[in-house]
Design a protein around this motif. Structure first.
Motif, PDB file in Angstrom:
ATOM      1  N   GLN A   1      -4.315  -4.148  -8.138  1.00  4.28           N
ATOM      2  CA  GLN A   1      -5.502  -3.564  -7.498  1.00  4.28           C
ATOM      3  C   GLN A   1      -6.388  -4.638  -6.869  1.00  4.28           C
ATOM      4  O   GLN A   1      -6.928  -4.443  -5.768  1.00  4.28           O
TER       5      GLN A   1
ATOM      6  N   ASN B   1      -6.882  -5.632   1.799  1.00  2.00           N
ATOM      7  CA  ASN B   1      -7.467  -4.551   2.588  1.00  2.00           C
ATOM      8  C   ASN B   1      -8.714  -5.022   3.336  1.00  2.00           C
ATOM      9  O   ASN B   1      -8.907  -4.706   4.517  1.00  2.00           O
TER      10      ASN B   1
ATOM     11  N   GLN C   1      -4.726  -5.772  -3.696  1.00  2.00           N
ATOM     12  CA  GLN C   1      -4.841  -4.726  -2.678  1.00  2.00           C
ATOM     13  C   GLN C   1      -6.235  -4.727  -2.048  1.00  2.00           C
ATOM     14  O   GLN C   1      -6.377  -4.596  -0.824  1.00  2.00           O
TER      15      GLN C   1
ATOM     16  N   HIS D   1       2.011   3.410  -5.535  1.00  2.00           N
ATOM     17  CA  HIS D   1       1.134   2.583  -6.355  1.00  2.00           C
ATOM     18  C   HIS D   1      -0.214   2.304  -5.679  1.00  2.00           C
ATOM     19  O   HIS D   1      -0.898   1.360  -6.032  1.00  2.00           O
ATOM     20  N   TYR D   2      -0.569   3.150  -4.705  1.00  2.00           N
ATOM     21  CA  TYR D   2      -1.879   2.942  -4.065  1.00  2.00           C
ATOM     22  C   TYR D   2      -2.397   4.270  -3.538  1.00  2.00           C
ATOM     23  O   TYR D   2      -1.666   5.039  -2.907  1.00  2.00           O
ATOM     24  N   SER D   3      -3.670   4.531  -3.807  1.00  6.61           N
ATOM     25  CA  SER D   3      -4.330   5.707  -3.241  1.00  6.61           C
ATOM     26  C   SER D   3      -5.618   5.243  -2.577  1.00  6.61           C
ATOM     27  O   SER D   3      -6.411   4.507  -3.170  1.00  6.61           O
ATOM     28  N   SER D   4      -5.815   5.672  -1.359  1.00  6.77           N
ATOM     29  CA  SER D   4      -6.979   5.228  -0.590  1.00  6.77           C
ATOM     30  C   SER D   4      -8.259   5.801  -1.201  1.00  6.77           C
ATOM     31  O   SER D   4      -8.342   7.008  -1.497  1.00  6.77           O
TER      32      SER D   4
ATOM     33  N   PHE E   1       0.823  -1.211   0.000  1.00  8.72           N
ATOM     34  CA  PHE E   1       0.000   0.000   0.000  1.00  8.72           C
ATOM     35  C   PHE E   1       0.857   1.260   0.000  1.00  8.72           C
ATOM     36  O   PHE E   1       0.413   2.317   0.470  1.00  8.72           O
TER      37      PHE E   1
END
Length: 507
Positions: free
Chosen positions: A284, A291, A287, A209-212, A205
């Protein structure tokens, strides 16, 4: 000295001083297992009985003593009950099932040979049950499982009419399984993301390479307590539905490579479609699963509790319509337009889509799923009016059932030649299986037939190597069920709502 003791002494004297007598070591107190299911036999009594029988088997001369008369009579009665079955019918299929349940593989093999000689094809349900009872899971190092169970599997496939494999093999193990070199459709290419490495380094995360998301992209659409699952499970099962924006799909013009198809050599009906998903899309999906959280899966009762598989943790995902339509459009040019037609003319329905019920599996080091044959599934979805989760959402006038397994590989960074999907086919030689292992490739989809006695493929989710992990999605290709006839899967056989079925799991 009494007469019996004198006779025993005489036999030992005639046997000579060099006659080796075997004494089975007694089990340690800590090794005692649980009592029998009925509670009639205590653990220590059961272990003593096993100790006595093994010792006598290694020293058969002691059986000649008159004191063994009642023991031999009781042993004969026990064998008769095991051979005939306490509650099963007398049909050949039932006798095979009984023998496999009791691990009497030699008896089962004799009956399977009879079935083969009489050319009696088994029903798909019986074939799946037999394969499950064999429980021939490969060992953690990749070597074959129980050789007697594997011989039974070989004969089952011949009875089911599975096409014999090729004669070119690179390795033979114990003359039971001949293994080809691991098949890899291509070498690693530029742009692949090492997802398992990111997980291990706790970088999955990272902001790079990750946006909440600003709002929840997944919601629970169905929850089933463990005791209500079929078979009963120690853990509950939750299905999460995705919103149309949950997975950001890569536009066609930005894709590095377009999908392409490669047949799996020597495995009839199996093929791999490369580059169905981009590495970014795979990332994705992982993730989202991490999550929300993977759920554990462990049978609480029944025969499944006794099996040797170490079940993967899973995330049940009901995919949204835009995602499904995109997936289907990428895959459609490469899949059979109609379902397989059985030997009696059933089947032949047109391809219609992809099952929305995705099972995202996480296999850790040494986890393996035993050889099995996948079961067919209906089209899962939500009721358009109430929003209720439906295990079978297709209308009665237009039923859809799966006929092909789809395995979506989400990562390639798996230790060399491990974590493969391994197919088993009968070889040219009776009693020897031929194994073809398919190496996972990120973004690729492995497709192969299921749902019929003829053509369904026996396969295993082979063990993952040291410090490794495999992330894979299992779903299905749906076809029109009209014309399936006897091959339309009955409800309740491998399709219990909201839970993992005994058969039909991913690999």
């Amino acid at each position: 000295m009494g007469k019996r003791a004198e006779q025993a002494k005489k036999r030992r004297r005639l046997a000579g001083p060099d006659k080796l007598r075997f004494v089975q070591p007694r089990p340690a107190q800590d090794d005692l297992g649980p009592p029998s299911p009925s509670g009639l036999v205590a653990p220590e009594d059961l272990e003593t009985a096993i100790y006595v029988l093994k010792t006598l088997a290694q020293n058969p001369e002691d059986l000649a003593d008159k004191s063994m008369k009642e023991l031999k009579r009781a042993t004969y009665d026990l064998h008769r009950v095991m051979a005939e079955g306490a509650t099963v019918g007398s049909s050949l299929t039932a006798r095979i099932s009984s023998a496999l349940q009791d691990y009497r593989f030699t008896d089962a093999l004799v009956l399977l040979f009879e079935m083969h000689a009489r050319r009696i094809p088994p029903k798909l349900g019986a074939l799946q049950r037999w394969v499950r009872e064999c429980d021939a899971t490969s060992r953690e190092d990749g070597t074959p499982g129980d050789p007697d169970a594997l011989r039974c599997l070989d004969m089952m496939l011949r009875i089911a009419g599975v096409t014999a494999g090729s004669e070119s093999v690179t390795e033979r193990n114990e003359a039971i399984v001949s293994r080809k070199a691991v098949w890899k459709a291509r070498e690693d290419v530029e742009g692949e993301i090492k997802i398992w490495e990111l997980i291990q380094k706790k970088q999955l995360f990272d902001p790079s390479h990750y946006s909440s998301p600003k709002e929840p992209l997944f919601r629970s659409v169905h929850h089933l307590p463990g005791h209500l699952r079929r078979p009963p499970n120690l853990y509950a099962s939750t299905v999460y539905g995705s919103s149309p924006s949950a997975i950001s799909l890569t536009p066609e013009e930005r894709r590095r490579r377009l999908p392409s198809k490669k047949d799996v050599p020597g495995v009839p009906g199996a093929f791999l479609v490369l580059d169905v998903f981009t590495p970014e899309e795979c990332l994705q999906i992982v993730q989202a699963a991490v999550n929300i959280g993977f759920e554990r899966d462990e049978a609480a009762a029944g025969s499944a509790k006794l099996k040797t598989s170490i079940l993967a943790h899973n995330f049940l995902w009901l995919a949204d319509k835009p995602f499904l339509e995109n997936f289907y459009s990428r895959l459609l040019p490469f899949v059979p337009a109609t379902a397989l037609v059985s030997t009696d003319g059933n089947g032949g329905g047109k391809v219609r889509g992809i099952n929305a019920r995705f099972r995202v599996y996480r296999y850790n080091e040494k986890q393996v799923y035993r050889p099995h044959i996948d079961g067919a599934w209906p089209a899962a979805g939500l009721d358009p009016v109430t929003g209720e989760y439906l295990h079978d959402s297709s209308p009665p006038s237009d039923p859809l059932w799966s006929r092909y397994t789809l395995l979506v590989y989400l990562n390639s960074d798996i230790p060399n030649d491990t974590g493969c999907t391994t197919f088993f086919l009968p070889s040219k030689e009776i009693g020897v299986l031929e194994a073809t292992a398919v190496k996972p490739i990120q973004g690729a989809v492995l497709c192969f037939p299921h749902g019929d006695t003829h053509g369904s493929l026996l396969h295993e989710g082979s063990a993952v190597g040291a410090n490794g992990g495999k992330l894979v999605i299992r779903t299905d290709l749906l076809y029109e069920a009209k014309g399936f006839g006897a091959f339309k899967p009955p409800m309740g056989v491998g399709v219990a709502q909201g839970g993992n079925a005994v058969d039909g799991l991913g690999s």
